[in-house]
Design an enzyme around this catalytic site. Structure first.
Site, PDB file in Angstrom:
ATOM      1  N   TYR A 141      54.184  30.436 108.077  1.00  0.00           N
ATOM      2  CA  TYR A 141      54.532  29.670 109.278  1.00  0.00           C
ATOM      3  C   TYR A 141      53.928  30.339 110.515  1.00  0.00           C
ATOM      4  O   TYR A 141      53.649  31.535 110.525  1.00  0.00           O
ATOM      5  CB  TYR A 141      56.039  29.525 109.435  1.00  0.00           C
ATOM      6  CG  TYR A 141      56.812  30.796 109.624  1.00  0.00           C
ATOM      7  CD1 TYR A 141      57.083  31.286 110.898  1.00  0.00           C
ATOM      8  CD2 TYR A 141      57.299  31.508 108.531  1.00  0.00           C
ATOM      9  CE1 TYR A 141      57.805  32.449 111.081  1.00  0.00           C
ATOM     10  CE2 TYR A 141      58.016  32.679 108.702  1.00  0.00           C
ATOM     11  CZ  TYR A 141      58.267  33.141 109.978  1.00  0.00           C
ATOM     12  OH  TYR A 141      58.969  34.301 110.158  1.00  0.00           O
TER      13      TYR A 141
ATOM     14  N   ARG B  89      62.248  45.920 104.821  1.00  0.00           N
ATOM     15  CA  ARG B  89      61.228  45.017 105.344  1.00  0.00           C
ATOM     16  C   ARG B  89      59.818  45.420 104.904  1.00  0.00           C
ATOM     17  O   ARG B  89      59.051  44.559 104.447  1.00  0.00           O
ATOM     18  CB  ARG B  89      61.327  44.921 106.871  1.00  0.00           C
ATOM     19  CG  ARG B  89      62.613  44.251 107.359  1.00  0.00           C
ATOM     20  CD  ARG B  89      62.456  43.625 108.729  1.00  0.00           C
ATOM     21  NE  ARG B  89      61.902  44.516 109.730  1.00  0.00           N
ATOM     22  CZ  ARG B  89      62.612  45.386 110.457  1.00  0.00           C
ATOM     23  NH1 ARG B  89      63.917  45.488 110.269  1.00  0.00           N
ATOM     24  NH2 ARG B  89      62.032  46.134 111.366  1.00  0.00           N
TER      25      ARG B  89
ATOM     26  N   TYR C 183      57.132  43.012 102.436  1.00  0.00           N
ATOM     27  CA  TYR C 183      55.752  42.633 102.749  1.00  0.00           C
ATOM     28  C   TYR C 183      54.782  43.196 101.702  1.00  0.00           C
ATOM     29  O   TYR C 183      53.786  42.553 101.359  1.00  0.00           O
ATOM     30  CB  TYR C 183      55.389  43.122 104.146  1.00  0.00           C
ATOM     31  CG  TYR C 183      56.410  42.711 105.196  1.00  0.00           C
ATOM     32  CD1 TYR C 183      57.051  41.479 105.122  1.00  0.00           C
ATOM     33  CD2 TYR C 183      56.762  43.563 106.240  1.00  0.00           C
ATOM     34  CE1 TYR C 183      58.002  41.101 106.056  1.00  0.00           C
ATOM     35  CE2 TYR C 183      57.709  43.192 107.182  1.00  0.00           C
ATOM     36  CZ  TYR C 183      58.335  41.971 107.086  1.00  0.00           C
ATOM     37  OH  TYR C 183      59.276  41.611 108.007  1.00  0.00           O
TER      38      TYR C 183
END
Length: 274
Positions: A94, A68, A72
């Site tokens: 979003y 993760r 990013y």
């Protein structure tokens, strides 16, 4: 030749579905030379691509086997690369683009330090949807808000006279940063911790905001003791209502020359006869 000094970054939130997008965000998407996008559903993706055909979906990094943090980081590097080429870039995430979005903060910090203009516009995120769908006004009791795993693993003074919201419930206890699911003992440990501050039978809510217009939110109420085996995912949020009334601080009332009777009218506006 492109003037690299003309590069600029606009970070915008598109909400959770196309109906959430502001007119300001829409106009900036249309005006950008390049749009970089992370969106949760095909409708949002299609809508943004109709506004600007030069749209690149950063969601591809989720499928490259990265951890993760590395996902990013790769997103941030791509943002920085295009701005430093002199492009006017609009990055669209979003929800709200500064809430649980590491890549926008990383890219914005680097570019600002290098003298590029960076602007962020707000978007409708899951907290705004939660307040609406659960009828919660954070001004009523106050509201505590934490990322679930950080709440679990760090010492916090829980105020059970205020609402508690725990985000990313579906990643609770997942310490490796490689998976998109709870750690094996994460929810059980969280339930155990919460029962130090709330009764075991206290009703809590598993909440998920709809990501398509016209769909209902998830609002699953259960006793705190039933949390451990609950079915959750990465967008599940835990809402824990207050379980007792706050007590007034007599010494602070005295600072103002008041007593409790002087402020009991605070809640009278909630009373209405029809």
């Amino acid at each position: 030749m492109k003037d690299t000094h003309n590069g600029r970054l606009t970070i915008a939130g598109c909400g959770l579905h196309p109906g959430h997008m502001t007119l300001e965000t829409q106009s900036l998407i249309e005006a950008a030379e390049t749009v970089l996008l992370v969106a949760p559903n095909p409708l949002s993706i299609q809508h943004i691509r109709q506004l600007n055909a030069n749209t690149e979906h950063l969601g591809r990094f989720y499928n490259m086997g990265y951890s993760r943090p590395e996902i990013y980081r790769q997103m941030a590097l791509r943002i920085i690369e295009l701005v430093q080429q002199g492009q006017s870039v609009c990055v669209v995430f979003y929800g709200h683009p500064g809430v649980f979005v590491s890549s926008t903060r990383m890219a914005g910090r680097v570019l600002s330090e290098r003298g590029y203009p960076v602007t962020m516009l707000p978007g409708i995120s899951a907290d705004a949807c939660l307040y609406a769908d659960l009828g919660l006004d954070p001004a009523d009791t106050g509201c505590q808000s934490y990322e679930s795993t950080r709440f679990l693993l760090t010492r916090r003074d829980v105020d059970n006279s205020a609402a508690l919201i725990l985000w990313q419930l579906g990643l609770t206890g997942e310490h490796s940063m490689d998976k998109f699911e709870p750690g094996k003992k994460g929810l059980a440990a969280l339930s155990r911790l919460l029962q130090q501050s709330y009764p075991p039978e206290h009703q809590v809510c598993l909440y998920e905001a709809p990501t398509l217009p016209g769909f209902e939110p998830r609002k699953d109420w259960m006793a705190l003791t039933d949390l451990a085996p609950a079915d959750v995912n990465t967008i599940t949020t835990l809402y824990v209502p207050a379980c007792q009334e706050p007590s007034f601080a007599a010494e602070r009332l005295a600072w103002l020359g008041l007593n409790e009777d002087d402020i009991r009218h605070w809640d009278e506006y909630e009373e209405i006869e029809v």
